[in-house]
Scaffold this active site. Structure first.
Site, short mmCIF file in Angstrom:
data_model
loop_
_atom_site.label_atom_id
_atom_site.label_comp_id
_atom_site.label_asym_id
_atom_site.label_seq_id
_atom_site.Cartn_x
_atom_site.Cartn_y
_atom_site.Cartn_z
N HIS A 159 -0.17 -11.75 2.23
CA HIS A 159 -1.14 -10.88 1.55
C HIS A 159 -1.72 -11.53 0.30
CE1 HIS A 159 -1.81 -6.34 0.34
NE2 HIS A 159 -2.93 -7.05 0.28
N TYR A 178 0.81 -1.22 0.00
CA TYR A 178 0.00 0.00 0.00
C TYR A 178 0.85 1.27 0.00
CZ TYR A 178 -3.68 -3.21 1.72
OH TYR A 178 -4.56 -4.24 1.88
#
Ligand SMILES: NC(=O)c1ccc[n+]([C@@H]2O[C@H](COP(=O)([O-])OP(=O)(O)OC[C@H]3O[C@@H](n4cnc5c(N)ncnc54)[C@H](OP(=O)(O)O)[C@@H]3O)[C@@H](O)[C@H]2O)c1
Length: 326
Positions: A118, A58
């Site tokens: 993730h 991110y």
């Protein structure tokens, strides 16, 4: 704020968790500054949010780490994730450990509360559990993080195949998966397992684009009606989910969406992503409101309970990693 226990981690966490990714990335995804993102984090703290979810991918680990420096470390629960590449079958346990060390540095902290792999697709799960998890658990035992978690790749795994395998494995203390008003299948396939194995749950995709952009909802309903999946009248309606908004019911479709997820039995933390202060306040208020009226819940189950994989869009990243809202 209300607090709950995140499964067998024993961590006391706010039922509303600030997501630092998604399309918003604390507003960074739509061009807002690092100073703006810091203000969002500080207002979330002021409103009692103590769980923050970020990821190497991110780009918000540094701003989150800096913003949280004003708070005693034990007062917040920091969740982050290894980069996507770590889960590739060719990746090594050493690269997973190197990523963990990088995240610690980016966040400027001595330990991470929940370190997650993730977006693990079912096809790479064996590598995750057999090769990566043992190496990471050795680092956990050195104190670099407290609990290992795993997140599904919602668009690539709409049946939650990975999460169903992960829950009984005893390795992952926390699982993140998608659940929302038009993608309810985790109710039957994942929540019974998280509850049986006391796995903590972080809920994603409560709103995403499908409920924050009326054009996306309308387009999706048109497609679903064409496939015979929802009544044509719903697709033709100017306010297809308007039945949720009434006195004694929800104040808006987004209010309904957050409340729907919050009150699902087994849902510990509802993640919400935003770079907008008004949204931040209203989302937290929604998450703290009572369940939707039973009749509305029943109608959502009848209309959408059979749908799978609706509204699970992934952000498209530009070459520089900026979110391009397509
Ligand atoms: N596989 C994974 O690991 C994975 C995948 C997806 C998400 N996640 C995690 O889950 C978190 C939450 O997901 P999400 O970002 O999709 O969150 P979300 O809360 O489902 O949706 C957020 C989107 O809706 C908008 N929005 C939020 N509140 C609004 C409001 N009151 N009115 C109008 N628009 C509103 C936001 O834009 P504004 O900035 O304009 O508010 C943003 O575009 C992420 O940040 C991330 O931490 C993890």
């Amino acid at each position: 704020m209300e607090y709950t226990t995140l499964g067998r981690t024993g961590l006391r966490v706010s039922v509303a968790g600030l997501g630092c990714g998604g399309f918003s990335q604390l507003g960074r995804g739509t061009g807002k500054s690092e100073a703006d993102a810091t203000l969002i984090i500080h207002e979330a703290l002021d409103l009692g949010v103590n769980l923050f979810d970020t990821a190497a991918a991110y780009g918000t680990e540094p701003v989150l780490g800096k913003a949280l420096r004003s708070v005693p470390r034990e007062k917040v629960v920091i969740c982050t994730k290894a980069p996507f590449g770590v889960s590739s079958p060719n990746s090594t346990p050493e690269s997973a450990v190197a990523s963990l060390d990088r995240s610690l540095k980016q966040l400027g902290t001595d330990y991470i509360d929940v370190y997650q792999l993730h977006g693990i697709a079912p096809r790479v799960y064996d590598h995750a559990v057999e090769a990566l998890a043992p190496a990471l658990l050795r680092e956990r035992d050195k104190g670099k993080f407290r609990h290992l978690g795993i997140t599904e790749t919602a668009p690539g795994d709409p049946e939650h195949e990975m999460a169903q395998r992960a829950c009984p494995d005893g390795v992952w203390d926390v699982v993140m998966f998608a659940f929302h008003m038009m993608h309810q299948n985790a109710r039957a396939s994942v929540f019974p397992l998280t509850q049986q194995h006391r796995v903590g749950t972080l809920m994603m995709f409560a709103v995403r684009n499908i409920f924050s952009r009326p054009d996306r909802l309308a387009a999706t309903l048109r497609e679903l009606a064409a496939d015979g999946e929802v009544p044509q009248a719903l697709a033709d309606s100017p306010e297809p989910l308007g039945f949720l908004v009434h006195k004694g019911g929800a104040s808006s479709v987004i209010d309904a969406a957050y409340r729907f997820v919050r009150h699902e039995p087994g849902a510990d933390v509802v993640l919400f992503g935003t770079g907008d202060h008004e949204h931040l306040r209203s989302n937290i208020a929604s998450i703290l409101k009572p369940p939707l009226p039973e009749a509305d819940q029943a109608r959502l189950a009848t209309l959408f309970g059979h749908l799978v994989g609706v509204g699970l869009d992934a952000p498209h990243l530009s070459r520089s990693g900026r979110v391009v809202n397509r």
